[in-house]
Write a protein that holds these residues in place. Structure first.
Motif, short mmCIF file in Angstrom:
data_model
loop_
_atom_site.label_atom_id
_atom_site.label_comp_id
_atom_site.label_asym_id
_atom_site.label_seq_id
_atom_site.Cartn_x
_atom_site.Cartn_y
_atom_site.Cartn_z
N SER A 171 1.25 -1.13 0.06
CA SER A 171 -0.01 0.27 0.29
C SER A 171 0.98 1.74 -0.20
CB SER A 171 -0.69 0.22 0.85
OG SER A 171 -1.34 1.12 1.26
N PRO A 172 0.63 2.31 -0.60
CA PRO A 172 1.20 3.34 -1.13
C PRO A 172 0.23 4.58 0.38
CG PRO A 172 -0.34 3.58 -2.73
CD PRO A 172 -0.52 1.77 -1.64
N VAL A 173 -0.11 3.92 0.97
CA VAL A 173 -1.08 5.01 2.05
C VAL A 173 0.23 5.19 2.97
CG1 VAL A 173 -2.39 5.17 3.72
CG2 VAL A 173 -3.45 4.24 1.10
N ILE A 174 0.79 6.38 3.85
CA ILE A 174 1.36 6.39 4.87
C ILE A 174 0.85 6.72 6.48
CG2 ILE A 174 3.23 7.37 5.75
CD1 ILE A 174 4.12 7.83 2.34
N ASN A 175 0.90 6.23 6.91
CA ASN A 175 0.60 6.34 8.29
C ASN A 175 1.34 7.03 9.13
OD1 ASN A 175 -2.10 4.92 8.04
ND2 ASN A 175 -1.03 2.91 8.53
N GLY A 176 0.78 7.40 10.18
CA GLY A 176 1.76 8.45 11.33
C GLY A 176 1.99 9.99 10.42
N LEU A 177 0.77 10.24 9.55
CA LEU A 177 0.64 11.40 9.34
C LEU A 177 0.61 12.84 10.28
CD1 LEU A 177 1.28 11.32 6.05
CD2 LEU A 177 3.29 12.03 6.99
#
Length: 884
Positions: free
Chosen positions: A24-30
């Motif tokens: 997944s290209p979705v980045i968490n913790g932003l």
């Protein structure tokens, strides 16, 4: 033990493609960026009205000088911008709406959810806004409702029930009418309260045009009826909003999630599917964007030409956010289009800066993960955007704002956004090439292990060399394993990536171990008496590889398997027949006729009861064409098969004439399905030819029950050709090649699928194959019959091989090892052909090709046991006693 190893290795290889291609290209913790109010800037609009006309293509909007959208034409001739928004494949509703509201294109890891939902949560314009109200279809609204907090009072969702889905009883525009009615109800009930909220987003999902396109097709009178109703309803809603909010602080965006072809389909990348209209007007919207190209369109019958603006679908996300003073959603990949807002230079420059910071936050998160590794400074990095460059950019924007050099600030932000997107792609796919290389090494190590397993009865130079260098090989592999493990731990590589980078090491350890295959040069003689099978010569091996590579292309062009079948057949069998004999010309005619079948359209969805009748006649002729063959059958075999063939003819005739099939005929079909296998198992005949005759008769008749056109004719001719070929080889008493036998099994397996046109049956799911068994639609039972139809020709082919080829019975293990080698060579090809972009069908097909090659040998191994059980080549006395 090799079978256990094969199962484990192939399961791991199947998982490799999901680590390589479907992360997944979705980045968490932003963290969200600062709202525009934090820069001391006032947004041009307090509220956004987003209207998505599902399935409306640009061609329908601009057709005949926008004649079909007269009310909307009045608006864009007076104010705002209009143009084309280009979507990305897959052109489906879920990814299209996510691209609009989140700026995030299709997540490749959604394949693990069957493309029903996104596996990882993401941020949207609805989440960023102070309040949001959404109406529409439940399938779309549920996507965003799941992202909202538990009973979040700021977010309101109102979806109609599935009972309103189009069933043909109501006009398709009734779905849009429901949305308009609910919006008016909210505006009238809470208008005083709504005037206090800012920023607020109103989202209307209008499904009517998508339904009309699927059912009636674009451009038809009923589709245009829906389009006229919907565009007039949008115009009325626009006037309603203007009356409720007279402050002129409302911005409107009308667009579509995807387009549609003339046939009413979408999902691929045709222009009609990827080009959607967009219309932007209201507070803060420019009249003509400064970046407009040379394209124009005729807006009315008077010939008025207006600029046709073009942008990417994800660019609408930061544009909507900027118009209402919100930072872009945290997972947005869209870039702010320049010149679309009628705002101050400072506001547009800071909007671009906010967009750049949001993209940089994702890039810095990936960069941080990469730089945590001990060896990060020694590895390749994205040099165009270093941490120092990011700090310089942030300081520069502050300086330029102080100097009021907004044009330079905007230009620099645009450059940084383009570089950031390249950097995100770079680090997101950082390990991809390494993973492909390591997985290739795993394939090669496994193939080498199989080759050694295949040649373990001969003490070759390789075996002797490995024994002499045993200690060196072991130490080298152990040290390499330790160093690689140390590197991955120190670099803090993700666990899944580290696992697949390490996987080649244990596989090669197993492959290079001198006694891995259970033999040594000292214990095994260079040749063994009684073993007639040999490995193919270099020229034959080259031909096999060429044919295997050609078979890879048959997955993309079905007709190529005809060339493969003819080439291999002539090379393998031409010299086995007596020249100018009846058998030779019969075989030659069969090869030519069979090669024509893959050139025909697939049988799925095609019905021809005359061809079914021809197949029935051919079954009878093939079974009873001579007196010797007739004597092989018991009376109940002849009578039962004759009755079921008559039953097939009657069922097909009734179904073709749309006459209901009596339940007694369905019951007869089910009883014969049981009889076909049971009668073979209980038959005490020990002669292989006699048992094969009954197998071909019973299973051929059973197969006819599942046919809709020419499939039965093809399978009967194929079994005749294979029997003739193997009988000719046996009569010549030539030395057999296990590799050629393995390729023969594989070729005839795929030829039975491609030639009969049944390879598409699983995806197309043609219910007509069950017409002799069912009168109602029962998908799971029909799927079971589809699988039975696919596997029956393979069982027939394997039964013929085991009957006519003594080498196949004696060298079964070596043949299946050869099958594994061939399938893994083809699987290695498909590893590099897997796609994670494109339509769902393209992605799914590329995955299925790889999966098919990884499981083919296992399926053939299971079916070979079935064939041997039917031929009594395995001890089935105990099984028969239990059944009795």
């Amino acid at each position: 033990m090799w079978i256990v190893y094969a199962l484990v290795v192939h399961v791991l290889l199947l998982g490799s493609i999901f680590v390589i291609y479907f992360r997944s290209p979705v980045i968490n913790g932003l963290k969200p960026q600062t709202p525009f109010i934090g820069y001391g800037l006032e947004a041009p609009a307090n509220r956004l009205v987003l209207i998505v006309t599902d399935g409306l293509r640009a061609a329908s909007f601009f057709e005949d000088n926008c004649r079909h959208v007269p009310h909307l034409r009045e608006i864009f001739m007076r104010e705002g911008l209009v143009g084309i928004s280009r979507t990305r494949v897959p052109t489906e509703s879920r990814p299209g709406h996510i691209a609009l509201l989140a700026g995030l294109y299709e997540d490749p890891s959604a394949v693990l959810k069957g493309w029903k939902e996104n596996p990882i949560d993401f941020d949207t314009v609805l989440n960023r806004s102070g309040h949001s109200y959404s109406w529409g279809a439940p399938d779309i609204l549920n996507i965003f409702q799941k992202l909202a907090g538990e009973n979040d009072p700021r977010m309101y969702f109102d979806a109609y029930s599935h009972d309103m889905d189009f069933s043909g009883k109501h006009k398709t525009y009734k779905l849009d009418e429901w949305v308009f009615r609910q919006v008016r109800f909210l505006l009238n009930r809470k208008k005083d309260e709504l005037r206090k909220y800012q920023p607020v987003v109103f989202f209307m999902h209008l499904l009517g045009l998508d339904t009309a396109g699927h059912v009636h097709k674009p451009g038809t009178p009923l589709f245009l009826e829906n389009l006229n109703f919907t565009e007039h309803g949008i115009w009325q809603i626009y006037n309603e909003f203007d009356n409720v909010f007279p402050d002129k602080k409302t911005v409107y965006l009308l667009t579509s999630d995807h387009g549609m072809t003339d046939s009413g389909s979408h999902g691929s990348g045709a222009p009609h599917e990827t080009e959607t209209p967009f219309m932007l007007w209201g507070a803060g919207v420019s009249r003509i964007a400064s970046t407009v190209g040379a394209r124009k369109f005729v807006a009315n019958d008077d010939g008025l030409q207006l600029p046709l603006h073009e942008l990417e679908q994800a660019q609408l996300t930061p544009l909507m956010s900027a118009l209402v003073g919100l930072p872009p959603p945290m997972n947005n990949f869209g870039t702010l289009p320049t010149g679309y807002m009628a705002v101050s230079e400072e506001y547009e420059a800071m909007a671009a800066h906010s967009n750049a910071l949001q993209l940089l936050a994702q890039y810095e998160k990936l960069l941080e993960q990469h730089r945590q590794g001990f060896f990060a400074d020694f590895l390749n990095n994205f040099d165009q955007l270093s941490p120092a460059d990011i700090n310089t950019y942030k300081q520069l924007i502050v300086k330029l704002r102080t100097e009021r050099a907004y044009a330079k600030s905007l230009a620099r932000s645009n450059v940084v956004m383009e570089l950031t997107l390249k950097g995100i792609d770079y680090y997101h796919g950082y390990y991809r090439n390494c993973l492909l290389l390591s997985t290739t090494a795993t394939f090669l190590g496994w193939i080498f292990y199989l080759y050694r397993l295949l040649s373990r009865n001969t003490a070759g130079k390789l075996q002797i060399m490995l024994e002499k260098q045993e200690k060196v090989c072991r130490i080298t592999l152990d040290v390499s394993m330790f160093l690689l493990l140390f590197f991955l731990v120190a670099q803090r590589a993700p666990i899944a990536i580290a696992f697949y980078l390490l996987l080649p090491m244990p596989v090669w350890m197993m492959a290079l171990k001198p006694k891995a295959c259970g033999s040594t040069s000292a214990s095994v003689p260079s040749s063994q008496p009684g073993v007639t099978a040999r490995i193919t010569s270099a020229s034959q091996l080259l031909l096999i590889i060429v044919c295997a590579e050609l078979m890879v292309f048959t997955f993309f062009e079905r007709r190529l398997i005809s060339l493969c079948f003819v080439a291999f057949g002539f090379y393998n069998n031409w010299r086995n027949f007596v020249p100018n004999s009846r058998e030779f010309y019969t075989w030659l005619a069969l090869v030519i006729i069979l090669a024509c079948f893959p050139l025909l359209p697939p049988s799925v969805g095609y019905q021809n009861w005359y061809l079914v009748l021809a197949g029935i006649v051919l079954i009878v002729v093939n079974a009873l064409w001579c007196k010797e063959r007739r004597l092989l059958f018991t009376n109940h075999t002849k009578y039962c098969n004759a009755l079921v063939l008559v039953n097939t003819f009657i069922c097909v005739h009734l179904h073709s004439n749309q006459i209901g099939v009596p339940i007694a005929l369905h019951l007869a079909s089910w009883l014969f399905l049981i009889y076909a296998f049971a009668s073979i198992l209980f038959n005490s005949e020990s002669k292989l030819e006699a048992r094969l005759a009954q197998i071909c008769f019973n299973l051929g008749s059973l197969y006819a029950l599942l046919c809709t056109s020419y499939e039965s004719v093809f399978v009967q001719l194929l079994t005749m050709e294979l029997s003739l070929s193997l009988a000719a080889q046996s009569s010549r008493s030539t030395e057999k090649s296990v590799l050629r036998l393995a390729f023969t099994i594989l070729l005839y397996t795929f030829f039975s699928l491609f030639g009969s046109g049944n390879i598409a049956s699983i995806s197309s799911f043609d219910p007509n194959i069950a017409r002799c068994f069912l009168s109602t639609f029962l998908p799971f039972i029909i799927m079971g019959l589809v699988l039975l139809k696919l596997l029956l020709p393979v069982v027939l082919n394997l039964s013929i091989v085991y009957t006519h080829c003594e080498c196949a019975r004696e060298q079964e293990q070596r043949i299946f090892i050869c099958l594994l080698i061939i399938c893994d060579i083809m699987g290695l090809n498909f590893l590099f052909l897997v796609r994670n972009q494109g339509s769902w069908m393209d992605i799914g097909s590329s995955i299925s090709h790889f999966v098919i090659m990884e499981v083919t040998t296992l399926v053939l191994l299971l079916l070979s046991y079935v064939a041997k059980l039917l031929l009594r080549l395995v001890n089935c006395d105990r099984l028969v006693e239990k059944l009795r």
